[in-house]
Design a protein around this motif. Structure first.
Motif, PDB file in Angstrom:
ATOM      1  N   ALA A 227       0.826  -1.203   0.000  1.00  0.00           N
ATOM      2  CA  ALA A 227       0.000   0.000   0.000  1.00  0.00           C
ATOM      3  C   ALA A 227       0.863   1.257   0.000  1.00  0.00           C
ATOM      4  O   ALA A 227       0.521   2.251  -0.658  1.00  0.00           O
ATOM      5  N   GLN A 228       1.978   1.217   0.708  1.00  0.00           N
ATOM      6  CA  GLN A 228       2.878   2.368   0.694  1.00  0.00           C
ATOM      7  C   GLN A 228       3.490   2.563  -0.685  1.00  0.00           C
ATOM      8  O   GLN A 228       3.663   3.700  -1.146  1.00  0.00           O
ATOM      9  N   ALA A 229       3.811   1.457  -1.366  1.00  0.00           N
ATOM     10  CA  ALA A 229       4.321   1.566  -2.731  1.00  0.00           C
ATOM     11  C   ALA A 229       3.284   2.202  -3.649  1.00  0.00           C
ATOM     12  O   ALA A 229       3.629   3.004  -4.525  1.00  0.00           O
ATOM     13  N   ILE A 230       2.020   1.857  -3.473  1.00  0.00           N
ATOM     14  CA  ILE A 230       0.954   2.479  -4.262  1.00  0.00           C
ATOM     15  C   ILE A 230       0.919   3.974  -4.013  1.00  0.00           C
ATOM     16  O   ILE A 230       0.837   4.789  -4.953  1.00  0.00           O
ATOM     17  N   ARG A 231       0.986   4.382  -2.758  1.00  0.00           N
ATOM     18  CA  ARG A 231       0.965   5.809  -2.432  1.00  0.00           C
ATOM     19  C   ARG A 231       2.194   6.527  -2.999  1.00  0.00           C
ATOM     20  O   ARG A 231       2.085   7.629  -3.556  1.00  0.00           O
ATOM     21  N   ASP A 232       3.352   5.907  -2.868  1.00  0.00           N
ATOM     22  CA  ASP A 232       4.575   6.523  -3.387  1.00  0.00           C
ATOM     23  C   ASP A 232       4.512   6.677  -4.907  1.00  0.00           C
ATOM     24  O   ASP A 232       4.909   7.716  -5.460  1.00  0.00           O
ATOM     25  N   GLN A 233       4.046   5.628  -5.576  1.00  0.00           N
ATOM     26  CA  GLN A 233       3.919   5.684  -7.036  1.00  0.00           C
ATOM     27  C   GLN A 233       2.986   6.817  -7.441  1.00  0.00           C
ATOM     28  O   GLN A 233       3.292   7.604  -8.347  1.00  0.00           O
ATOM     29  N   PHE A 234       1.859   6.888  -6.774  1.00  0.00           N
ATOM     30  CA  PHE A 234       0.888   7.932  -7.102  1.00  0.00           C
ATOM     31  C   PHE A 234       1.465   9.327  -6.868  1.00  0.00           C
ATOM     32  O   PHE A 234       1.302  10.220  -7.707  1.00  0.00           O
ATOM     33  N   ASP A 235       2.119   9.523  -5.746  1.00  0.00           N
ATOM     34  CA  ASP A 235       2.622  10.864  -5.422  1.00  0.00           C
ATOM     35  C   ASP A 235       3.610  11.367  -6.465  1.00  0.00           C
ATOM     36  O   ASP A 235       3.570  12.537  -6.868  1.00  0.00           O
ATOM     37  N   VAL A 236       4.509  10.498  -6.928  1.00  0.00           N
ATOM     38  CA  VAL A 236       5.485  10.921  -7.930  1.00  0.00           C
ATOM     39  C   VAL A 236       4.804  11.170  -9.277  1.00  0.00           C
ATOM     40  O   VAL A 236       5.075  12.169  -9.961  1.00  0.00           O
ATOM     41  N   LEU A 237       3.902  10.261  -9.680  1.00  0.00           N
ATOM     42  CA  LEU A 237       3.197  10.459 -10.948  1.00  0.00           C
ATOM     43  C   LEU A 237       2.333  11.712 -10.907  1.00  0.00           C
ATOM     44  O   LEU A 237       2.180  12.409 -11.924  1.00  0.00           O
ATOM     45  N   TYR A 238       1.786  12.008  -9.754  1.00  0.00           N
ATOM     46  CA  TYR A 238       0.956  13.214  -9.608  1.00  0.00           C
ATOM     47  C   TYR A 238       1.793  14.473  -9.851  1.00  0.00           C
ATOM     48  O   TYR A 238       1.346  15.410 -10.522  1.00  0.00           O
ATOM     49  N   GLU A 239       3.003  14.492  -9.328  1.00  0.00           N
ATOM     50  CA  GLU A 239       3.880  15.631  -9.568  1.00  0.00           C
ATOM     51  C   GLU A 239       4.339  15.665 -11.027  1.00  0.00           C
ATOM     52  O   GLU A 239       4.335  16.724 -11.664  1.00  0.00           O
ATOM     53  N   ASP A 240       4.728  14.522 -11.579  1.00  0.00           N
ATOM     54  CA  ASP A 240       5.142  14.470 -12.981  1.00  0.00           C
ATOM     55  C   ASP A 240       4.004  14.872 -13.911  1.00  0.00           C
ATOM     56  O   ASP A 240       4.234  15.439 -14.988  1.00  0.00           O
ATOM     57  N   GLY A 241       2.772  14.547 -13.512  1.00  0.00           N
ATOM     58  CA  GLY A 241       1.614  14.816 -14.345  1.00  0.00           C
ATOM     59  C   GLY A 241       1.289  16.285 -14.498  1.00  0.00           C
ATOM     60  O   GLY A 241       0.442  16.646 -15.320  1.00  0.00           O
ATOM     61  N   LEU A 242       1.947  17.137 -13.741  1.00  0.00           N
ATOM     62  CA  LEU A 242       1.758  18.569 -13.917  1.00  0.00           C
ATOM     63  C   LEU A 242       2.289  19.022 -15.271  1.00  0.00           C
ATOM     64  O   LEU A 242       1.782  19.959 -15.874  1.00  0.00           O
ATOM     65  N   THR A 243       3.309  18.322 -15.768  1.00  0.00           N
ATOM     66  CA  THR A 243       3.915  18.658 -17.052  1.00  0.00           C
ATOM     67  C   THR A 243       3.244  17.922 -18.209  1.00  0.00           C
ATOM     68  O   THR A 243       2.908  18.520 -19.235  1.00  0.00           O
ATOM     69  N   THR A 244       3.040  16.620 -18.039  1.00  0.00           N
ATOM     70  CA  THR A 244       2.366  15.803 -19.059  1.00  0.00           C
ATOM     71  C   THR A 244       1.653  14.659 -18.369  1.00  0.00           C
ATOM     72  O   THR A 244       2.177  14.077 -17.410  1.00  0.00           O
TER      73      THR A 244
END
Length: 298
Positions: A227-244
């Motif tokens: 579950a922590q890996a899911i949260r970590d994955q989401f948090d990074v993709l959420y920041e990256d998703g600001l650009t694309t």
């Protein structure tokens, strides 16, 4: 007997593409991340080994210990998973063995009531794709599509092979049969087009890392760590998703994530994801359709 043709050293399905060189991808309503959750709902044959939690009995026929452990997913685990996902407004895109339609019709009924999408996942999870003849592979694909269509009333558009297995012709066979997206290729965070002999095909991001099979059986993770890996994955993709825009896949098996000591942590991970704005909870077909409509013609 003539020798088998040599396997090609290079594929010709898509060119290399660096994500930093692509035009920005925008999801509906400015979402940064498209999140799709893929429950693998499967049937296993009784006379052979498959996914196992205990290795010492895998040579037994029947292997009652591991078979019944997997069977927990169809009897109990899927219902807990449905409850957790519904609580957070997440619709599944099911990788469905077509044999499930015959053996566990109650699961189909439950998924239909939730508005889940069904994509092909072979006939059962004891029959792989890569070792079949061309005729056998075409018959298998046709059987899966016709069975799922007949039971659910909707023709599947997506495909995930059992074990992510393919032959060199699989993408052409699938495209000819009307499948328009696959999840076998785990090499990107955005959809991309694949070359096929006729029709069209998209690859949608799938994961062998954010996957409960890898986490629990291969890496020995706890439910809390996954579950922590899911949260970590989401948090990074959420920041990256600001650009694309990015795609996040969460890949699950009811006989694993459906156990209480794991599902409670998955529940909290979904709560984390759905607490943020600019997140698109999507199905496979929704992602494929939006991607196609947003790309320049030609």
């Amino acid at each position: 007997m003539s020798p088998l043709p040599a396997a090609p050293q290079l594929h010709d399905r898509f060119p290399y593409s660096a994500i930093v060189d692509r035009p920005p991808l925008r999801w509906p309503n400015g979402a940064r991340v498209a999140v799709w959750v893929i429950p693998n709902i499967e049937h296993f044959l009784f006379d052979r080994p498959s996914s196992s939690i205990i290795q010492s009995t895998t040579g037994f026929v029947p292997d009652v210990l591991n078979y019944s452990w997997r069977d927990y997913g169809a009897r109990v685990g899927i219902w807990r998973l449905m409850e957790v996902m519904e609580r957070h407004g997440v619709k599944g895109t099911v990788a469905l063995n077509s044999d499930v339609c015959e053996h566990y019709p109650r699961i189909i009924e439950g998924g239909q009531a939730l508005g889940w999408e069904w994509m092909g996942h072979g006939t059962n999870n004891s029959t792989m794709i890569n070792s079949q003849s061309e005729g056998e592979e075409r018959e298998l694909v046709t059987t899966v599509i016709e069975t799922i269509s007949g039971v659910t009333g909707t023709r599947p558009r997506g495909w995930l092979s059992p074990g992510l297995t393919e032959s060199h012709r699989s993408l052409d066979v699938l495209a000819a049969a009307g499948i328009d997206y696959v999840a076998n290729w785990v090499n990107d965070e955005q959809p991309y087009p694949m070359r096929v002999a006729s029709g069209s095909m998209l690859s949608l991001p799938y994961s062998v890392e954010l996957n409960d099979y890898t986490a629990f059986l291969e890496q020995g993770q706890s439910g809390e760590a996954f579950a922590q890996a899911i949260r970590d994955q989401f948090d990074v993709l959420y920041e990256d998703g600001l650009t694309t825009g990015r795609v996040m896949s969460i890949c699950l098996h009811p006989f694993l994530i459906g156990h209480p000591h794991r599902s409670k942590h998955f529940d909290r991970a979904l709560a984390h994801i759905t607490s943020r704005e600019d997140v698109w909870l999507a199905t496979g077909s929704q992602i494929a359709d939006w991607y196609r409509s947003s790309q320049p013609a030609g």
